[in-house]
Design an enzyme around this catalytic site. Structure first.
Site, PDB file in Angstrom:
ATOM      1  N   SER A 101      -0.861   9.319  -2.527  1.00  0.00           N
ATOM      2  CA  SER A 101      -1.383   9.176  -1.166  1.00  0.00           C
ATOM      3  C   SER A 101      -1.309  10.528  -0.485  1.00  0.00           C
ATOM      4  O   SER A 101      -0.495  11.386  -0.852  1.00  0.00           O
ATOM      5  CB  SER A 101      -0.545   8.154  -0.389  1.00  0.00           C
ATOM      6  OG  SER A 101      -0.861   8.168   0.998  1.00  0.00           O
ATOM      7  N   TYR A 129       7.641   4.545   2.583  1.00  0.00           N
ATOM      8  CA  TYR A 129       6.378   4.830   1.903  1.00  0.00           C
ATOM      9  C   TYR A 129       6.208   6.332   1.677  1.00  0.00           C
ATOM     10  O   TYR A 129       5.866   6.770   0.573  1.00  0.00           O
ATOM     11  CB  TYR A 129       5.215   4.279   2.730  1.00  0.00           C
ATOM     12  CG  TYR A 129       3.891   4.285   1.996  1.00  0.00           C
ATOM     13  CD1 TYR A 129       3.590   3.292   1.071  1.00  0.00           C
ATOM     14  CD2 TYR A 129       2.949   5.283   2.227  1.00  0.00           C
ATOM     15  CE1 TYR A 129       2.380   3.301   0.384  1.00  0.00           C
ATOM     16  CE2 TYR A 129       1.744   5.299   1.548  1.00  0.00           C
ATOM     17  CZ  TYR A 129       1.455   4.305   0.625  1.00  0.00           C
ATOM     18  OH  TYR A 129       0.261   4.324  -0.048  1.00  0.00           O
TER      19      TYR A 129
END
Length: 307
Positions: free
Chosen positions: A172, A185
């Site tokens: 990501s 995350y």
């Protein structure tokens, strides 16, 4: 003198990376065939995992699909079979290395050696740090980061034996640049990026040029995982959330072109390339290799314990 030459080479490399990005935006690179390859995808029952499975199916790859949701995973397998390829579904808990290793052995016995590994599975707790139960924090780290270690240890030996394979990490942009309130995350994706980069350097240092790696760092994808997330209003139309299919198609182009890394959108790649080239200019990408060789020698001669 050597440092000056290396500095000039770094500037030239940065210029090349920028020009390459511009050229590949308009010219389609040569894509490798993957028909007949055995491709394993984690998180295959989810939105992106299913799309990756169907895109690889269209390219003729045989599929091994892993997910914790048996029904969703089998639905993906069914859709892939309708495209004319073999698809094998397995229910796996990526939080458990025992489950990963056991299922990996089963795959080798029932299907064969995996030649393309797509580490796609990902989760997020969606809670502020102090409000988040420890179990959810651990789950994010296990699925998004720790599982990469176990998956790679399970399937890389066969790739190394043949000097052939491809390892894909779906990370990501939040593994490159952090944001507030998703500490679990961001930490897991920074870990995923670091893991992937170190693995790539190791394979290159060992001369295993037949094993390719691709790091995929998408911006927010409109799958519902980050529903409600917004950047500043003036930029929302310039950098909107990614459509899942567009994200996967761009990732597939990078994988089939054997591209080392792709940021989606490409705009996110420039600051990262500058950092990487500076790091390599320092020689830091291979600085730990002599250390590891020394440690291996010390274990071999018994001066330190292996465990």
């Amino acid at each position: 003198m050597i440092v000056i030459v290396d500095l000039l080479l770094m500037v030239l490399n940065l210029t090349y990376c920028i020009l390459r990005g511009i050229v590949t935006t308009f010219l389609r690179p040569r894509l490798k065939p993957v028909d007949g390859e055995l491709c394993l995808i984690t998180g295959a029952g989810g939105a992106l995992g299913r799309l990756f499975a169907l895109e690889f199916a269209k390219e003729g790859a045989e599929l091994v699909l892993w997910d914790c949701n048996a029904d969703a995973n089998e639905e993906t397998a069914k859709m892939a079979r309708e495209l004319g390829v073999k698809a094998h579904s397995y229910t796996v808990d990526l939080c458990s290395r025992e489950s990963i290793y056991k299922t990996a052995d089963l795959v080798r016995q029932e299907v064969g050696d995996v030649t393309i590994l797509v580490n796609n599975a990902g989760v997020v707790a969606g809670r502020r740090l102090l409000d988040c139960p420890d179990a959810l924090l651990e789950r994010t780290m296990m699925v998004n980061c720790h599982a990469l270690f176990w998956m790679t240890k399970a399937f890389l030996p066969q790739m190394k034996a043949q000097n052939k394979g491809h390892i894909v990490t779906i990370a990501s942009t939040l593994g490159l640049f952090s944001t507030a309130c998703v500490e679990d995350y961001c930490a897991s994706k920074f870990g995923a990026v670091g893991f992937h980069e170190s693995l790539t350097h190791e394979l290159q240092t060992e001369g295993l040029d037949g094993i390719k790696t691709t790091l995929v760092c998408p911006y927010i994808v409109d799958t519902g995982m980050f529903a409600g997330c917004k950047i500043r209003e003036e930029l929302q139309s310039l950098i909107p959330a990614l459509e899942p299919m567009d994200c996967v198609q761009q990732a597939m182009n990078a994988i089939l072109a054997e591209q080392h890394m792709v940021c989606i959108p490409r705009l996110m790649l420039l600051p990262w390339e500058a950092n990487v080239l500076t790091y390599r200019f320092m020689g830091a990408d291979k600085c730990m290799y002599p250390f590891i060789k020394t440690m291996e020698q010390r274990v071999a001669n018994g001066s330190i314990k292996a465990a």
